[in-house]
Design an enzyme around this catalytic site. Sequence first.
Site, PDB file in Angstrom:
ATOM      1  N   THR A  11      -3.514  -9.401   3.210  1.00  0.00           N
ATOM      2  CA  THR A  11      -4.059 -10.879   2.664  1.00  0.00           C
ATOM      3  C   THR A  11      -5.701 -10.760   2.314  1.00  0.00           C
ATOM      4  O   THR A  11      -5.530 -12.245   2.467  1.00  0.00           O
ATOM      5  CB  THR A  11      -3.519 -11.995   2.991  1.00  0.00           C
ATOM      6  OG1 THR A  11      -3.933 -11.817   4.581  1.00  0.00           O
ATOM      7  CG2 THR A  11      -1.724 -12.059   2.697  1.00  0.00           C
ATOM      8  N   GLY A  12      -6.296 -10.206   2.766  1.00  0.00           N
ATOM      9  CA  GLY A  12      -7.629 -10.302   3.115  1.00  0.00           C
ATOM     10  C   GLY A  12      -8.422  -9.840   1.628  1.00  0.00           C
ATOM     11  O   GLY A  12      -7.658  -8.690   1.338  1.00  0.00           O
ATOM     12  N   VAL A  14     -10.312  -7.233   2.302  1.00  0.00           N
ATOM     13  CA  VAL A  14     -10.131  -5.893   2.243  1.00  0.00           C
ATOM     14  C   VAL A  14      -9.101  -4.954   1.977  1.00  0.00           C
ATOM     15  O   VAL A  14      -8.358  -4.710   1.606  1.00  0.00           O
ATOM     16  CB  VAL A  14     -11.244  -5.407   3.566  1.00  0.00           C
ATOM     17  CG1 VAL A  14     -10.390  -3.616   3.696  1.00  0.00           C
ATOM     18  CG2 VAL A  14     -12.214  -5.768   3.680  1.00  0.00           C
ATOM     19  N   SER A  40       0.516 -16.052   7.170  1.00  0.00           N
ATOM     20  CA  SER A  40       0.743 -15.939   6.241  1.00  0.00           C
ATOM     21  C   SER A  40       1.814 -15.201   6.518  1.00  0.00           C
ATOM     22  O   SER A  40       2.803 -14.747   4.779  1.00  0.00           O
ATOM     23  CB  SER A  40      -0.362 -14.888   5.011  1.00  0.00           C
ATOM     24  OG  SER A  40      -1.411 -14.452   6.457  1.00  0.00           O
ATOM     25  N   CYS A 130     -20.070  -2.139   6.681  1.00  0.00           N
ATOM     26  CA  CYS A 130     -20.393  -1.460   5.103  1.00  0.00           C
ATOM     27  C   CYS A 130     -21.669  -1.082   4.152  1.00  0.00           C
ATOM     28  O   CYS A 130     -21.262   0.024   3.058  1.00  0.00           O
ATOM     29  CB  CYS A 130     -20.188  -2.946   3.256  1.00  0.00           C
ATOM     30  SG  CYS A 130     -20.415  -4.470   4.800  1.00  0.00           S
ATOM     31  N   GLN A 157     -26.462  -8.264   0.504  1.00  0.00           N
ATOM     32  CA  GLN A 157     -25.442  -8.403   0.768  1.00  0.00           C
ATOM     33  C   GLN A 157     -24.488  -9.810   0.083  1.00  0.00           C
ATOM     34  O   GLN A 157     -25.113 -10.396   0.550  1.00  0.00           O
ATOM     35  CB  GLN A 157     -24.849  -7.844   2.474  1.00  0.00           C
ATOM     36  CG  GLN A 157     -25.494  -7.300   2.861  1.00  0.00           C
ATOM     37  CD  GLN A 157     -25.562  -6.235   4.320  1.00  0.00           C
ATOM     38  OE1 GLN A 157     -26.458  -5.934   5.065  1.00  0.00           O
ATOM     39  NE2 GLN A 157     -23.927  -6.582   5.033  1.00  0.00           N
ATOM     40  N   GLY A 161     -18.598  -9.612   1.661  1.00  0.00           N
ATOM     41  CA  GLY A 161     -19.241  -9.027   2.805  1.00  0.00           C
ATOM     42  C   GLY A 161     -18.278  -9.962   4.508  1.00  0.00           C
ATOM     43  O   GLY A 161     -17.654  -9.401   5.289  1.00  0.00           O
ATOM     44  N   LYS A 214     -26.211  -2.367  13.522  1.00  0.00           N
ATOM     45  CA  LYS A 214     -25.195  -1.955  12.837  1.00  0.00           C
ATOM     46  C   LYS A 214     -25.467  -1.295  12.716  1.00  0.00           C
ATOM     47  O   LYS A 214     -25.217   0.777  12.423  1.00  0.00           O
ATOM     48  CB  LYS A 214     -24.152  -2.425  12.844  1.00  0.00           C
ATOM     49  CG  LYS A 214     -22.984  -3.394  13.575  1.00  0.00           C
ATOM     50  CD  LYS A 214     -22.248  -4.552  12.677  1.00  0.00           C
ATOM     51  CE  LYS A 214     -21.810  -5.620  12.967  1.00  0.00           C
ATOM     52  NZ  LYS A 214     -21.050  -6.242  12.267  1.00  0.00           N
ATOM     53  N   HIS A 242     -22.812  -4.987  -2.548  1.00  0.00           N
ATOM     54  CA  HIS A 242     -24.341  -4.746  -1.885  1.00  0.00           C
ATOM     55  C   HIS A 242     -25.467  -4.333  -2.008  1.00  0.00           C
ATOM     56  O   HIS A 242     -25.414  -2.659  -2.543  1.00  0.00           O
ATOM     57  CB  HIS A 242     -24.190  -4.278  -0.091  1.00  0.00           C
ATOM     58  CG  HIS A 242     -23.440  -4.851   0.496  1.00  0.00           C
ATOM     59  ND1 HIS A 242     -22.669  -6.227   0.183  1.00  0.00           N
ATOM     60  CD2 HIS A 242     -22.017  -5.182   1.622  1.00  0.00           C
ATOM     61  CE1 HIS A 242     -22.330  -6.921   0.942  1.00  0.00           C
ATOM     62  NE2 HIS A 242     -21.598  -6.403   2.037  1.00  0.00           N
TER      63      HIS A 242
HETATM   64  N1  LIG Z   1     -15.687  -7.370   3.424  1.00  0.00           N
HETATM   65  C1  LIG Z   1     -16.523  -6.737   3.514  1.00  0.00           C
HETATM   66  O1  LIG Z   1     -16.857  -6.379   2.779  1.00  0.00           O
HETATM   67  C2  LIG Z   1     -15.946  -6.116   4.806  1.00  0.00           C
HETATM   68  C3  LIG Z   1     -16.795  -4.462   4.719  1.00  0.00           C
HETATM   69  C4  LIG Z   1     -15.927  -3.624   6.214  1.00  0.00           C
HETATM   70  C5  LIG Z   1     -15.780  -4.020   6.898  1.00  0.00           C
HETATM   71  N2  LIG Z   1     -15.240  -5.396   7.166  1.00  0.00           N
HETATM   72  C6  LIG Z   1     -14.039  -6.166   7.795  1.00  0.00           C
HETATM   73  O2  LIG Z   1     -12.751  -6.264   7.689  1.00  0.00           O
HETATM   74  C7  LIG Z   1     -12.340  -7.346   8.837  1.00  0.00           C
HETATM   75  C8  LIG Z   1     -11.599  -7.869   7.350  1.00  0.00           C
HETATM   76  O3  LIG Z   1     -12.344  -8.183   6.147  1.00  0.00           O
HETATM   77  P1  LIG Z   1     -12.207  -9.143   5.286  1.00  0.00           P
HETATM   78  O4  LIG Z   1     -13.339  -9.164   4.211  1.00  0.00           O
HETATM   79  O5  LIG Z   1     -10.600  -8.258   4.487  1.00  0.00           O
HETATM   80  O6  LIG Z   1     -12.062 -10.806   5.758  1.00  0.00           O
HETATM   81  P2  LIG Z   1     -10.444 -12.107   5.464  1.00  0.00           P
HETATM   82  O7  LIG Z   1     -10.698 -12.347   3.866  1.00  0.00           O
HETATM   83  O8  LIG Z   1     -11.001 -12.432   6.055  1.00  0.00           O
HETATM   84  O9  LIG Z   1      -9.291 -11.807   5.117  1.00  0.00           O
HETATM   85  C9  LIG Z   1      -8.564 -10.955   6.964  1.00  0.00           C
HETATM   86  C10 LIG Z   1      -7.410 -10.880   7.085  1.00  0.00           C
HETATM   87  O10 LIG Z   1      -7.151 -10.563   8.447  1.00  0.00           O
HETATM   88  C11 LIG Z   1      -6.151 -10.788   8.489  1.00  0.00           C
HETATM   89  N3  LIG Z   1      -5.994 -11.734  10.211  1.00  0.00           N
HETATM   90  C12 LIG Z   1      -6.751 -12.944  10.748  1.00  0.00           C
HETATM   91  N4  LIG Z   1      -6.419 -12.783  11.263  1.00  0.00           N
HETATM   92  C13 LIG Z   1      -4.873 -12.346  12.273  1.00  0.00           C
HETATM   93  C14 LIG Z   1      -4.123 -12.639  13.002  1.00  0.00           C
HETATM   94  N5  LIG Z   1      -4.469 -12.728  14.740  1.00  0.00           N
HETATM   95  N6  LIG Z   1      -3.268 -10.894  13.404  1.00  0.00           N
HETATM   96  C15 LIG Z   1      -2.952 -10.394  12.520  1.00  0.00           C
HETATM   97  N7  LIG Z   1      -3.576 -10.609  10.875  1.00  0.00           N
HETATM   98  C16 LIG Z   1      -4.945 -11.046  11.149  1.00  0.00           C
HETATM   99  C17 LIG Z   1      -5.813 -12.260   7.630  1.00  0.00           C
HETATM  100  O11 LIG Z   1      -4.581 -13.045   7.449  1.00  0.00           O
HETATM  101  P3  LIG Z   1      -4.138 -14.158   7.485  1.00  0.00           P
HETATM  102  O12 LIG Z   1      -4.130 -14.588   5.895  1.00  0.00           O
HETATM  103  O13 LIG Z   1      -2.400 -13.890   7.762  1.00  0.00           O
HETATM  104  O14 LIG Z   1      -4.991 -15.002   8.122  1.00  0.00           O
HETATM  105  C18 LIG Z   1      -6.479 -11.738   6.281  1.00  0.00           C
HETATM  106  O15 LIG Z   1      -5.499 -11.213   6.091  1.00  0.00           O
HETATM  107  C19 LIG Z   1     -13.830  -7.176   9.228  1.00  0.00           C
HETATM  108  O16 LIG Z   1     -13.551  -7.706  10.827  1.00  0.00           O
HETATM  109  C20 LIG Z   1     -14.783  -7.521   8.332  1.00  0.00           C
HETATM  110  O17 LIG Z   1     -15.852  -6.865   9.256  1.00  0.00           O
HETATM  111  C21 LIG Z   1     -15.267  -6.393   6.572  1.00  0.00           C
END
Ligand SMILES: NC(=O)c1ccc[n+]([C@@H]2O[C@H](COP(=O)([O-])OP(=O)(O)OC[C@H]3O[C@@H](n4cnc5c(N)ncnc54)[C@H](OP(=O)(O)O)[C@@H]3O)[C@@H](O)[C@H]2O)c1
Length: 340
Positions: A11-12, A14, A40, A130, A157, A161, A214, A242
């Site tokens: 749902t996030g 990524v 969710s 990223c 960025q 991100g 990192k 980015h």
């Molecule tokens: N955004 C980027 O450009 C990027 C790039 C590289 C790496 N990352 C890494 O990828 C990860 C997610 O990033 P995002 O940008 O997608 O964040 P996000 O939009 O906040 O999404 C977070 C996701 O994780 C789920 N989640 C949170 N807590 C959880 C739990 N206890 N059990 C199961 N699922 C859970 C959320 O589900 P709910 O909807 O149920 O809360 C949601 O699906 C992070 O570690 C980030 O550092 C992100």
Amino acid sequence: MGYRVAVVGATGAVGREMLSILEERQFPADEVIAVASSRSAGQTIMFGGDELTVQDLAKFDFKGVDIGLFSPGGAVSAQYAPKAAAAGCVVIDNTSHFRMDPDIPLVVPEVNAHAIAQYPKRNIIANPNCSTAEMVVALKPLHDLARIKRVSVATYQSTGGAGQAGMDELFEQTRAIYNNQPIERKKFTKQIAFNVIPHIDKFMDDGQTKEEWKMAVETKKILDPKIEVFATCVRVPVLIGHGLAVHAEFERPIDEDAARAALRAASGVAVVDHRADEGYVTPAECAGEDPVYVSRIRRDPTVKHGLGFWVVADNLRKGAALNAVQIAETLIKAYLRKAA
Ligand SMILES: NC(=O)c1ccc[n+]([C@@H]2O[C@H](COP(=O)([O-])OP(=O)(O)OC[C@H]3O[C@@H](n4cnc5c(N)ncnc54)[C@H](OP(=O)(O)O)[C@@H]3O)[C@@H](O)[C@H]2O)c1
């Protein structure tokens, strides 16, 4: 004869991108399962014309799942990725938690696809940060050409991100400012609308931020431990994409034309470099696109063998979801072979 694939964090920002990329690239999946938190669970999410019902990670059984594309945040991956791996699922993790573990390969397929061979040690493969991912795609052909000694990089960025909440914060603050209302800060340490913030992730003892650290350590692990990287990471009021201003110093002479030719021939890179208005790529133009774009290539006359250039890519795609799916594609082609 396809694979069972779980998208954890579906749902996030990524996770949603992972689902669209699996569909776009026609990943050979018999079943795709959307997994997130209990918040969710039960919601539906679209995948290839089907509605997937979101499963609760805390109750989900990974037995029979071949590949887990994880992006639920570092602490959650730390808890659940080893459980999934023990159940026989190969985890490709987007969080920072496992990246520097010596038993876990950290992979950008255009640069070090061979490292995937180490995955059976823990059944986990890590996806880089990223900004690191897009930078090493651009550095690799130049390193092959003239050996990079040192890189100084400043990042620009996007709020994407920081996930969906980051993009929402930029939008909400911008709207509040237009409506003459007070802004609210949740995800970012200072106002992000109409501002830039030279601070991503926590501060470390030596004054750099963890995001900057990192970029240095991940580049060494993926590309070459001899390369020194000094980064300044900055959050800018952009939704997706980015940008990186990269200044690289080489062991051997390198000229702009040879650099441009090597970049043009490299996998995953698109060179757009005309010294004129519109002759370069910006974040707004790369959103939704796969390549790492390189523009503004020019000699740096302040060092012996130096080159400066601008790199930009969609952080949700090459910086996260696309890279993870490319790892999964390499994994099934070279190691799992179920669909062959
Ligand atoms: N955004 C980027 O450009 C990027 C790039 C590289 C790496 N990352 C890494 O990828 C990860 C997610 O990033 P995002 O940008 O997608 O964040 P996000 O939009 O906040 O999404 C977070 C996701 O994780 C789920 N989640 C949170 N807590 C959880 C739990 N206890 N059990 C199961 N699922 C859970 C959320 O589900 P709910 O909807 O149920 O809360 C949601 O699906 C992070 O570690 C980030 O550092 C992100």
